[in-house]
Design an enzyme around this catalytic site. Structure first.
Site, PDB file in Angstrom:
ATOM      1  N   LYS A  82       0.864  -1.179   0.000  1.00  0.00           N
ATOM      2  CA  LYS A  82       0.000   0.000   0.000  1.00  0.00           C
ATOM      3  C   LYS A  82       0.901   1.230   0.000  1.00  0.00           C
ATOM      4  O   LYS A  82       1.645   1.465   0.952  1.00  0.00           O
ATOM      5  CB  LYS A  82      -0.910   0.009   1.224  1.00  0.00           C
ATOM      6  CG  LYS A  82      -1.725   1.297   1.361  1.00  0.00           C
ATOM      7  CD  LYS A  82      -2.469   1.338   2.680  1.00  0.00           C
ATOM      8  CE  LYS A  82      -3.012   2.722   2.949  1.00  0.00           C
ATOM      9  NZ  LYS A  82      -3.660   2.821   4.278  1.00  0.00           N
ATOM     10  N   GLY A  90      -8.708   8.387  10.236  1.00  0.00           N
ATOM     11  CA  GLY A  90      -9.021   8.405  11.657  1.00  0.00           C
ATOM     12  C   GLY A  90     -10.162   9.303  12.076  1.00  0.00           C
ATOM     13  O   GLY A  90     -10.487   9.376  13.264  1.00  0.00           O
ATOM     14  N   ALA A 128      -9.746   4.650   4.779  1.00  0.00           N
ATOM     15  CA  ALA A 128      -9.678   5.834   5.654  1.00  0.00           C
ATOM     16  C   ALA A 128     -11.025   6.523   5.812  1.00  0.00           C
ATOM     17  O   ALA A 128     -11.756   6.736   4.851  1.00  0.00           O
ATOM     18  CB  ALA A 128      -8.645   6.835   5.171  1.00  0.00           C
ATOM     19  N   GLY A 129     -11.351   6.842   7.062  1.00  0.00           N
ATOM     20  CA  GLY A 129     -12.530   7.629   7.377  1.00  0.00           C
ATOM     21  C   GLY A 129     -13.786   6.848   7.691  1.00  0.00           C
ATOM     22  O   GLY A 129     -14.776   7.413   8.151  1.00  0.00           O
ATOM     23  N   ASN A 148      -9.096   0.169  10.200  1.00  0.00           N
ATOM     24  CA  ASN A 148      -8.240   0.011  11.365  1.00  0.00           C
ATOM     25  C   ASN A 148      -8.871   0.700  12.569  1.00  0.00           C
ATOM     26  O   ASN A 148      -9.436   0.064  13.452  1.00  0.00           O
ATOM     27  CB  ASN A 148      -6.838   0.522  11.105  1.00  0.00           C
ATOM     28  CG  ASN A 148      -5.856   0.198  12.238  1.00  0.00           C
ATOM     29  OD1 ASN A 148      -4.727   0.630  12.219  1.00  0.00           O
ATOM     30  ND2 ASN A 148      -6.273  -0.563  13.236  1.00  0.00           N
ATOM     31  N   THR A 149      -8.833   2.040  12.593  1.00  0.00           N
ATOM     32  CA  THR A 149      -9.295   2.787  13.753  1.00  0.00           C
ATOM     33  C   THR A 149     -10.739   2.467  14.121  1.00  0.00           C
ATOM     34  O   THR A 149     -11.073   2.366  15.308  1.00  0.00           O
ATOM     35  CB  THR A 149      -9.149   4.297  13.510  1.00  0.00           C
ATOM     36  OG1 THR A 149      -7.799   4.586  13.145  1.00  0.00           O
ATOM     37  CG2 THR A 149      -9.509   5.092  14.753  1.00  0.00           C
TER      38      THR A 149
END
EC number: 2.8.1.10
Length: 255
Positions: free
Chosen positions: A96, A157, A183-184, A205-206
């Site tokens: 990535k 995040g 992301a997001g 992830n987050t």
């Protein structure tokens, strides 16, 4: 279920491995997600020194497609160097490409990203760039030969979900390589929405690691992604501006 390059992904959920409270929670979340792709920041793996702590020491990476990222890189040269470290360590099934252009928003640098992809493709890597939701950039990278594109839903995040579904739809509809939304994403609803738009997968992830119960959230995200994909394949009804009765009008003659 789908391929990136020559790699077969069994799950449409790709899981980041950072930020978990401890190794036990991390392991249980991985299991609950049913993913077969793990992504991680090379700089956190201490691949250059086996004596230093490794946050994935409890994970048998042979059971997964390893998807290192170049997080922390701000230039093309830094990202290329990080990719080479992962490759030499034997934990780089695909890479990535992540090159941050702004420290506050953590938005990716499109120019440096393009240069990294060009070099790594020439070296034979399976390349998946993290990008903003820019259709033209996605097309140029696809023309270059990348194996997937990874547009953000919103900044890393933030958990804001899909800020610009129209742009994301443009990318998905025009791509001939897999589109992984990255992301997001903050909730299973966000993940389901992205999949309903036609995304091939979601990298998380987050949203999982920072949840009150990461293990339950991993399962919830898996279900949301699966539901969104089924919905996309089934085909939703068109949006209308006038009401339409769902019950037939036959049999009302006696009124």
């Amino acid at each position: 279920m789908f391929k990136i390059g020559n790699l077969e992904l069994q799950s449409r959920l790709l899981l980041g491995t950072g930020k978990f409270e401890n190794e036990e929670v991390q392991s249980k979340a991985i299991e609950a997600s049913e993913t077969n792709v793990l992504t991680f920041a090379v700089r956190r793996m201490n691949l250059y020194d086996r004596n230093l702590p490794n946050p994935l020491a409890n994970v048998n990476l042979k059971d997964f497609i390893t998807f290192p990222n170049t997080a922390g890189a701000k230039t093309a040269q830094e990202a290329i160097r990080i990719a080479e470290i992962a490759n030499h360590a034997g934990v780089c099934d695909m890479i990535k490409v992540e090159v941050i252009g702004d420290d506050e928003t953590l938005l990716p640098d499109p120019f440096e990203t393009y240069e990294v992809c060009k070099v790594l493709l020439e070296k034979g890597y399976t390349v998946c760039p993290y990008i903003s939701n820019d259709l033209v950039l996605a097309q140029r990278l696809e023309e270059l030969g990348v194996h997937a594109v990874m547009p953000l839903a919103s900044p890393i995040g933030t958990g804001r979900g899909i800020n610009n579904p129209l742009n994301l739809s443009y990318i998905i509809e025009n791509a001939s390589v897999p589109v992984i939304v990255d992301a997001g994403i903050g909730s299973p609803k966000d993940a389901c929405h992205a999949m309903e738009l036609g995304a091939d997968g979601i990298l998380l992830n987050t949203a999982i690691s920072a949840a009150k119960d990461p293990v339950k959230m991993a399962e919830a995200m898996k279900l949301g992604i699966n539901a969104g994909r089924l919905s996309y394949e089934a085909g939703r009804i068109p949006v209308k501006y006038t009401a339409q009765a769902s019950s037939p009008s036959e049999g009302l003659g006696f009124l």
